[in-house]
Design an enzyme around this catalytic site. Structure first.
Site, PDB file in Angstrom:
ATOM      1  N   VAL B  27     -14.849  65.747  -5.461  1.00  0.00           N
ATOM      2  CA  VAL B  27     -14.886  67.183  -5.942  1.00  0.00           C
ATOM      3  C   VAL B  27     -14.232  67.354  -7.209  1.00  0.00           C
ATOM      4  CG1 VAL B  27     -14.094  69.363  -5.411  1.00  0.00           C
ATOM      5  CG2 VAL B  27     -15.166  68.035  -3.629  1.00  0.00           C
ATOM      6  N   GLU B 196     -18.249  60.888   8.239  1.00  0.00           N
ATOM      7  CA  GLU B 196     -17.320  59.932   8.064  1.00  0.00           C
ATOM      8  C   GLU B 196     -17.256  59.013   9.344  1.00  0.00           C
ATOM      9  OE1 GLU B 196     -13.656  61.516   6.699  1.00  0.00           O
ATOM     10  OE2 GLU B 196     -14.464  63.451   6.511  1.00  0.00           O
ATOM     11  N   ASP B 207     -13.391  70.847  12.203  1.00  0.00           N
ATOM     12  CA  ASP B 207     -13.572  71.232  10.832  1.00  0.00           C
ATOM     13  C   ASP B 207     -14.235  72.741  10.668  1.00  0.00           C
ATOM     14  OD1 ASP B 207     -14.640  70.412   7.978  1.00  0.00           O
ATOM     15  OD2 ASP B 207     -16.085  71.337   8.822  1.00  0.00           O
ATOM     16  N   LYS B 211     -12.756  76.546   9.042  1.00  0.00           N
ATOM     17  CA  LYS B 211     -13.375  77.435   8.225  1.00  0.00           C
ATOM     18  C   LYS B 211     -13.558  79.033   8.840  1.00  0.00           C
ATOM     19  CE  LYS B 211     -15.856  73.536   6.355  1.00  0.00           C
ATOM     20  NZ  LYS B 211     -17.225  72.560   6.736  1.00  0.00           N
ATOM     21  N   GLY B 311     -20.533  68.745  -0.509  1.00  0.00           N
ATOM     22  CA  GLY B 311     -20.970  68.012  -1.873  1.00  0.00           C
ATOM     23  C   GLY B 311     -20.179  68.113  -3.094  1.00  0.00           C
TER      24      GLY B 311
END
Lengths: 438, 438
Positions: B27, B196, B207, B211, B311
């Site tokens: 990133v 991963e 995860d 969020k 991404g």
């Protein structure tokens, strides 16, 4: 009842902003209801303007809110933000200018005004150190103006496409679902209040192109004159077109598209037209009066926003969200108006309506031998390649619908070929060509 | 090379903001590339921090950008905004605090940190008159934080649901499309870089729940401790479940949901779990590693945001959009941090994981007479009504999968019934229950 001093120079930021609603129709009533049921911090509805206001008064509006039919009351010093919901260019433009010149910020749902006069109004707002919010002018409650201008500010968007007119989408999805002819679906939409008595602006694409012009300015930084955007009517679509479209894995939608080519001398393509879209496309999945906006960016790829594109309450959400942004940011000019719009000069960007794509062409003919050969010869003269020929079984010979699909070709070249084809005497009605969007 | 004075009190607004990137991974590189390829107004990349920075240097970063492995350089007076991209709680939290205390604004993509420590960091930013942007912490390039907080500010949202983990969605859509077993789809995702080496955080829902906690805070104004959100693993899903789901007009997705009840003492329900969703739902249409967030509001109805949830480039778009917002708004506190978050007190809202819905329960048994009767008796004892029994033909008797669908029932009651059912000796493996979302 406001605790701040009238005409305070320090309005916004920490003090309360007094709001006047101009136009107490469906959206105006919804805005008032939200502001009174869930009063946002720092915002206070205090004035409602309408012609013949006595007939508009409703008991649920609290007594501290004044009613007026004198527009001058809106420009008085105790009002901080004018919400313009009367629509149309006149007198809305004059009133918004007057409000900005009197030091008010403005929130509007007026797509035609923003599409045609937005650049000038935004410049005036900036000059006055005030703000103009127009989230409600496109796609009702879907926060797409903010999404494009701020949420995707870090990307370089090059394409915006979407379904921006709920009336057309309602008609087309009804035709798709039930095989209704266009006229019946339109009638149904009118009976249900989804279409107006005069549906021209919706059906012909004029409503959608005003919204597309606003999105192109906000997302592609191209100021364009909406009247330069080519429109094609959805009224040519017949129930049989949905049957053929389905055989091609597609359905039919009124699609608004704008695309900017790369480079310094960016070409802008824009149009509003009925098109075949793949059943797997987000565009195909928009049902009824919903709206959808899809962007494509150099870095972020595709992003989709969808939801209720019209209706009093969803549109009012967009208005109130703009009010909250203005109240929160006070006199900071980086609010609803960003640098983006004001950078685009007043001169509008030239718009091209020419594009290449596979096409669908539907004919209705009096059947006789030689029709296919005649069509194929003309298309071949224009170097247009036929992909397939589709014919539903069991149709009347005297009024035979069939479809030719074409490999990628220019819409302008196809238009010329179809003009020549139209001279043949076997047509029962003129052929209809639709692009097939990938 | 910046024209403004170092440490100026008037940074932001009209002057240039100097940016430091902390963490030069995927990133970080994308953020640098966007800032250098399309330098936004008023933003200037001038420092890149990474451990062992010499190995990170790339030739396309212009020479005016300094490289450092001393974090102190980021806190120096010439930096205006720190972009934190190292992830994890430590040392990210300390560094963000240090940056805020040194008068910098912060942009971060760190979901765990914002979910667990966001309230405190936001309060510190506010106290310092600085801003903290975290659009990139949820759903990558989709501008959903801004959409919920500003675009839908005028609505009263009561439900947020979505597909927030691209790894799980990739695995489930691969199983759906190709009939792969879970382990093979996971392996494929790992080989392609979508998962991963240790996929626990994704598969188990940790995860997604971070969020979801951020979205609940921004959109529902409920500060919640992410560890209080119940999670169920997608690893129990088998290929056969997609076959049965399809017979029910559904598919299977990892769905994150949060819902607030009406009233002053609002109850908050939240969970992350695999669920059956109707094929016509927007959730079912999310393919591969895409993300989608759907909100429901009192006034605006349903609004959907979708796009690339992960991404380097899409996430970088969110980071750069936050940078542009901060640079444009300068010291105005109404920027990326709004009143909304700071209103929610530091004490976290209690979370319920209990809900009612129709359920799908899949058994794998050694077939023998009486199994259905045994199951039906237990379910009936818990007052759970059976809707249907589905069994694909041609299955092995020694390892027979079949499905019972249940009318709406409480997941907690069903859980207890299944504990009792598990005591029967006919199971080859424990039954799997999934809610059927409408």
């Amino acid at each position: 009842m406001s605790s701040k001093s009238v005409g305070s120079e320090h309005r916004g930021g920490d003090s309360v902003c007094n709001v006047a609603i101009v136009g107490f129709g469906t959206v105006g009533r919804s805005v008032a209801r939200i502001l009174l049921e869930h009063p946002p911090e720092k915002l206070r509805l205090c004035l409602i303007y309408n012609r013949g206001v006595d007939k508009k008064k409703v008991p649920w509006v609290q007594p501290h809110v004044r009613w007026t039919e004198r527009i001058e009351d809106v420009f008085a010093p105790d009002i901080d933000i004018m919400v313009e919901l009367i629509g149309g260019l006149k007198p809305a433009q004059d009133w918004i200018r007057a409000a900005l010149l009197a030091g008010k910020s403005v929130v509007t749902a007026n797509k035609q005004l923003i599409a045609q006069r937005g650049t000038g109004l935004i410049a005036l707002a900036r000059q006055q150190g005030r703000q103009i919010g127009f989230e409600a002018s496109v796609a009702g409650g879907i926060p797409v103006i903010r999404g494009l201008r701020e949420g995707l500010a870090g990307d370089c968007l090059f394409r915006i496409s979407g379904i921006l007119n709920g009336t057309c989408n309602y008609i087309l999805t009804r035709m798709e679902a039930s095989g209704l002819p266009f006229a019946s679906a339109l009638k149904e939409a009118q009976d249900l209040g989804f279409a107006e008595a005069d549906p021209t602006d919706d059906i012909e694409g004029y409503d959608a192109r005003a919204k597309l012009a606003i999105l192109a300015q906000v997302g592609l930084q191209c100021a364009i004159d909406p009247s330069e955007i080519g429109c094609r009517s959805i009224s040519v679509i017949e129930a049989i077109d949905f049957a053929y479209a389905r055989r091609l894995g597609c359905t039919i939608r009124q699609v608004s598209q704008a695309e900017k080519s790369a480079g310094d001398k960016a070409q802008l393509f824009a149009c509003v037209q009925p098109a075949l879209v793949s059943l797997s496309s987000p565009l195909a999945q928009v049902q009824g009066a919903q709206n959808l906006v899809m962007t494509a960016g150099k870095y972020g790829g595709k992003t989709v926003f969808s939801g209720h594109g019209a209706g009093g309450d969803p549109t009012a959400v967009a208005v109130v969200s703009d009010l909250i942004a203005i109240a929160g940011r006070g006199r900071e000019p980086g609010g609803p108006v960003s640098a983006t719009e004001t950078d685009s000069s007043n001169s509008s960007h030239p718009v091209s309506g020419e594009f290449s794509s596979p096409h669908y062409v539907r004919f209705i003919v009096r059947d006789r031998p030689g029709i296919t050969a005649a069509l194929a010869t003309v298309l071949s003269n224009y170097r247009i390649n036929i992909d397939a020929l589709l014919q539903e079984p069991g149709m009347e010979k005297s009024r035979l619908p069939f479809v030719i699909t074409l490999e990628e070709c220019s819409n302008a070249v196809l238009e010329r070929a179809l003009e020549e084809i139209l001279k043949f005497d076997f047509h029962v009605q003129p052929p209809v060509s639709l692009p097939v969007l990938s």
